[in-house]
Design an enzyme around this catalytic site. Structure first.
Site, PDB file in Angstrom:
ATOM      1  N   LEU A 512       0.809  -1.216   0.000  1.00 63.74           N
ATOM      2  CA  LEU A 512       0.000   0.000   0.000  1.00 63.74           C
ATOM      3  C   LEU A 512       0.842   1.264   0.000  1.00 63.74           C
ATOM      4  CD1 LEU A 512      -2.652  -1.074   2.663  1.00 63.74           C
ATOM      5  CD2 LEU A 512      -2.949  -1.007   0.185  1.00 63.74           C
ATOM      6  N   GLY A 513       2.049   1.196   0.533  1.00 65.84           N
ATOM      7  CA  GLY A 513       2.878   2.386   0.610  1.00 65.84           C
ATOM      8  C   GLY A 513       4.193   2.079   1.296  1.00 65.84           C
ATOM      9  N   GLY A 515       7.577   4.108   3.620  1.00 63.47           N
ATOM     10  CA  GLY A 515       8.102   5.299   4.273  1.00 63.47           C
ATOM     11  C   GLY A 515       9.464   5.037   4.879  1.00 63.47           C
ATOM     12  N   GLY A 516       9.929   6.013   5.688  1.00 58.50           N
ATOM     13  CA  GLY A 516      11.269   5.920   6.247  1.00 58.50           C
ATOM     14  C   GLY A 516      11.430   4.772   7.215  1.00 58.50           C
ATOM     15  N   GLY A 518       9.666   1.808   7.029  1.00 57.20           N
ATOM     16  CA  GLY A 518       9.308   0.526   6.464  1.00 57.20           C
ATOM     17  C   GLY A 518       8.157   0.640   5.484  1.00 57.20           C
ATOM     18  N   VAL A 520       3.909  -0.697   4.267  1.00 54.24           N
ATOM     19  CA  VAL A 520       2.565  -1.076   4.698  1.00 54.24           C
ATOM     20  C   VAL A 520       1.956  -1.986   3.647  1.00 54.24           C
ATOM     21  CG1 VAL A 520       0.292  -0.254   5.400  1.00 54.24           C
ATOM     22  CG2 VAL A 520       2.314   1.122   5.897  1.00 54.24           C
ATOM     23  N   LYS A 534       1.799  -2.934   9.166  1.00 57.59           N
ATOM     24  CA  LYS A 534       2.859  -1.927   9.163  1.00 57.59           C
ATOM     25  C   LYS A 534       4.159  -2.629   9.566  1.00 57.59           C
ATOM     26  CE  LYS A 534       3.831   2.586  11.285  1.00 57.59           C
ATOM     27  NZ  LYS A 534       3.257   3.577  12.224  1.00 57.59           N
ATOM     28  N   ASP A 654       1.094  14.732  15.214  1.00 60.83           N
ATOM     29  CA  ASP A 654       1.267  14.594  13.761  1.00 60.83           C
ATOM     30  C   ASP A 654      -0.087  14.443  13.069  1.00 60.83           C
ATOM     31  OD1 ASP A 654       2.746  14.563  11.432  1.00 60.83           O
ATOM     32  OD2 ASP A 654       3.091  12.405  11.465  1.00 60.83           O
TER      33      ASP A 654
END
Length: 849
Positions: A512-513, A515-516, A518, A520, A534, A654
């Protein structure tokens, strides 16, 4: 030496407190009366920025002037000529020159012989009394004429003998103590109870007195500071209270700005008032939220908080589906009352329905109460009048049963009338439950017999189980921090094989995506439940603390507007979090026009990327204003739960569109608690050396000075609110003024009266919603004001969005210009930190001062 002694003598005389006035010695503007113990002061004052003068009483030892009583509320004085005196007829009066602004207007005049012996005195209770004959004969007291504050030893209620009705009314504004639109008063009908009114409309109800507390205030069972006393007899209906600890300063007041009643306690160390309790604070507190024969459960977990009594159905199914339960419920078509076979069904742990039409009999037993109610077809429900010591007395409820809500930890059982059909369904469900329990018992017995039979050959199984338990215990110890000693909840652990099978071995098609910390992945458990996984990067050197934080926090948070964690997986250096899957992904995929896919390898284009690009504007148009406003309210409820109503006080740090997920019904769920901060019960602000968050959403005092508070989240909410309305990112570019961001652009148009020009064109000029949109813009600007103290709390934000109330004008917002304020700390950077279902692309951590 003699001169010094004389000066000291006169200074001591001047310092001696004066607590009284007489006909010969009035009080002039500039002078004050001080109670003997020094607790209260009486004098002339000007509230806020006003130049008008009022006579009032305030706390002496509270550094923030807190006025608890005002004499001339409706008629202030101009100039410094005010005088508080005893007139020739013995009445107290406030005057300026020859004009009288206020008088006690005692109808039974004081005997002329007593006038000269009459005096007015301020007491240490905060009461001002007018008496004669050395205080033996009292003619008038301020405690009989309340303003907005309820002090210890005061009475609120109705004197049936004299007709005197003591009640609270809010101030009209912070600098105007004239009577406002909110009042708190007793309803003497039926079983007496107190109401908070807005004008003549009920807003909140205390419920009746049930022995040791109000039915609608279960928190009173945990109060160890206050001692309440309720009186209901032929002479009066009233309530008063005392404070068990003399060192505690506490008040109860009606707050006209938030439309609530509040209990506040003075905190000397912080030099501020701390909110101890308030109402209403959630939807289920609002009077009649679920209408007649409907009960409200704030923790229902369903689409709506409302549910009908057994044997009833929603009166307006359409409104009910849209989460408007005010029309209430009506009897099922096959339900008929007052026939043979009727009985009662129990509503456990609830706030009693409105008792204005109830009949109370304290001499009855609860059993006699049930029999009497069953014989009377007009009796709709019954309960005990005194809930202490097992219950006694009788409250028989007549008319529609309205304003019922569930209190899982402190309500009262109510028994409502049900026909034979509803009773049969209930009995059938009880029999089914009993049979199920019997089956469980038989299965357990069979299993135990089998275990005993094979115990001699199961030693290796025992050792294996023990080894697995030890491994699980070690994983649990790894998660629990030393400062989290109160943690009593442990998430289910999944094995890596289970997660690998669910995600098709973490295939690219399920990604799905990224990031920094790891990636998902989407997955499906054997049970068929869809999940989001995640997965922390094993060698990133980042995110371990954030992983622990999410496990500690989300495991304890339960709210329909927070993403739900299903479990976690720890195997060696590999760590994963398992969440419920959100099919509609994050909010930013709907409100922003350009989807971005970023990974550590610069670009990562999923297989369906071009499909997203083609349907992006269609998705944006599908989110009309009604849905957007529901999303805004849902986010506000989730943030209010984090700040005030959860077991822990949480600062998210956040909040942004990428961290708000949408389920299949477009209900918003706040996600990503890796950067969240836990506050103590009394803690409202902290200083951190590790500033984390997303550029464009961070409050100025947090980004520049490392100061974190609940108002930091309010700022982020304000930015997100303006983004939802405009469909633009705060970090966007504005050709007319490229130096400002979205907040600055909105502020410029707001000042020029052109705020509606910035509304997302995808909303297609929804004229019917213009008022609601303008209110939302104004609330958003209030949230992004530069000073944290000027921003409203989330409770006030939700109230302003949910009610048509007068909203204050915002002041200059905080403009966050392009360009950082200091170097980024690479050791703490979270650039590319991801959400559960879709990555974020703009998070940056900076080192605070």
């Amino acid at each position: 030496m003699l001169l010094r002694i004389l000066l000291l003598f006169f200074s001591l005389q001047l310092c001696c407190s004066i607590d009284s006035i007489t006909p010969q010695n009035p009080l002039k503007d500039g002078d004050v009366l001080l109670s003997k113990g020094g607790k209260f002061t009486l004098g002339f004052f000007s509230p806020g920025n006003s130049t008008r003068k009022y006579l009032g009483i305030w706390f002496t030892k509270v550094s923030v002037q807190t006025v608890v009583w005002v004499a001339n509320r409706d008629k202030p004085i101009s100039g410094p000529q005010g005088v508080f005196s005893i007139g020739v007829d013995g009445n107290l009066q406030v005057s300026s020159g020859k004009a009288v602004a206020w008088s006690t207007n005692i109808s039974a005049l004081i005997p002329p012989n007593d006038v000269n012996s009459t005096s007015g005195q301020i007491l240490d209770s905060g009461n001002f009394v007018l008496a004669s004959n050395n205080g033996k004969t009292m003619h008038w007291q301020s405690f009989d004429y309340l303003t907005d504050t309820f002090l210890p030893e005061m009475k609120i209620g109705l004197s049936k003998r004299t007709g005197l009705n003591r009640y609270l009314t809010s101030w009209r504004a912070l600098d105007d103590p004239s009577p406002g639109n909110y009042s708190f008063r007793v309803d003497p009908n039926g079983s007496p109870q107190f109401f908070l009114y807005q004008g003549s409309d009920p807003v909140w109800r205390s419920g009746p007195w049930i022995g040791s507390r109000w039915s609608g205030v279960p928190e009173m069972t945990r109060a160890f500071i206050f001692n309440y006393s309720f009186v209901s007899n032929p002479d009066e209906i009233s309530v008063t209270y005392t404070i068990l600890n003399d060192s505690v300063i506490s008040i109860f007041l009606v707050d006209g700005f938030t439309g609530t009643v509040k209990r506040r306690t003075w905190q000397e160390s912080a030099k501020r008032w701390v909110e101890f309790w308030s109402a209403p604070k959630e939807l289920c507190d609002q009077y009649g939220e679920c209408g007649a024969y409907g009960s409200c459960n704030p923790n229902s977990g369903n689409q709506s908080e409302c549910a009908c009594f057994p044997g009833y159905r929603p009166k307006s199914p359409r409104d009910w589906y849209l989460r408007d339960g005010s029309e209430g419920c009506v009897k099922e078509d096959n339900v008929s009352m007052c026939r043979s076979g009727e009985g009662f069904l129990k509503l456990p742990s609830v706030k009693l329905p409105d008792t204005s039409k109830a009949v109370v009999n304290t001499s009855m037993t609860v059993k006699e109460c049930a029999e009497a109610c069953l014989r009377n077809c007009s009796c709709m429900a019954y309960t005990s009048a005194d809930d202490s010591r097992g219950g006694s007395g009788c409250i028989a409820l007549y008319g529609e049963l309205i304003d019922t809500r569930l209190y899982p930890g402190g309500g009262q059982d109510v028994y409502f009338r049900a026909d034979a059909v509803a009773l049969a369904k209930y009995q059938k469900s009880k029999v089914a439950l009993k049979n199920k329990r019997l089956e469980v018992i038989l299965i357990v017995l069979a299993v135990l017999t089998f275990i005993i039979f094979v115990s001699t050959t199961a030693f290796w199984v025992h050792k294996k189980k023990k080894r697995e338990w030890e491994e699980k215990r070690q994983r649990s110890i790894w998660i629990k921090d030393a400062d989290d000693s109160d943690s009593d909840s442990e998430l289910p652990f999944f094995t890596r094989n289970e997660i690998s099978a669910a995600t098709d071995n973490f295939s690219f098609a399920n990604k799905l995506g990224e990031g920094g910390f790891g990636s998902v992945y989407k997955g499906r458990l054997r049970s068929g439940q869809e999940i989001a996984v995640k997965k922390l990067a094993q060698n990133s050197g980042q995110g371990v603390q954030e992983f622990k934080n999410e496990v500690r926090l989300i495991a304890k948070l339960q709210h329909r507007n927070l993403v739900r964690m299903l479990g976690c997986c720890i195997q060696g250096e590999e760590k994963m979090l398992i969440y419920e899957f959100m099919p509609n992904k994050s909010l930013d995929t709907f409100i922003f026009s350009k989807p971005i896919f970023i990974s550590k390898n610069k670009l990562s284009v999923p297989r369906n990327c071009f499909l997203v690009l083609l349907t992006k504007e269609e998705k944006k148009a599908s989110l009309d204003w009604k849905k957007r406003f529901d999303v805004i309210l849902g986010i506000a409820r989730g943030m209010l739960y984090l700040h005030q109503d959860s077991r822990l006080r949480i600062i998210h740090r956040d909040l942004k569109a990428g961290n708000v997920l949408l389920d299949k019904d477009m209900v918003p769920k706040i996600a990503d608690f890796g950067m969240a901060r836990i506050f103590g019960g009394e803690e409202v602000q902290a200083n951190t050396t590790r500033v984390v968050g997303t550029y464009g959403y961070m409050a100025p005092e947090y980004a520049l000075e490392g100061l974190i508070s609940m108002k930091s989240d309010v700022f982020s909410f304000g930015v997100l609110l303006l983004e939802i309305i405009t469909g633009r990112k705060n970090s966007g570019f504005y050709p007319d003024n490229p130096s400002i961001n979205l907040v600055g652009h909105v502020w410029d148009l707001w000042k020029e009266g052109r705020a509606l020009e910035l509304v997302d064109p995808a909303l297609n000029n929804d004229v019917d919603s213009e008022g609601e949109i303008l209110t939302s813009i104004q609330v958003g600007l209030l949230c992004v004001q530069e000073r944290a103290d000027d921003r409203p709390a989330m409770s006030a934000v939700l109230f302003m969005l949910s009610n048509k109330v007068e909203i204050p004008s915002p002041s200059q917002p905080a403009f966050i210009h392009k360009g950082g304020h200091r170097d980024v700390d690479p050791s703490s950077s979270s650039t590319g930190a991801y959400s559960v279902n879709e990555m974020s692309v703009s998070a940056t951590m900076v080192q605070g001062r």
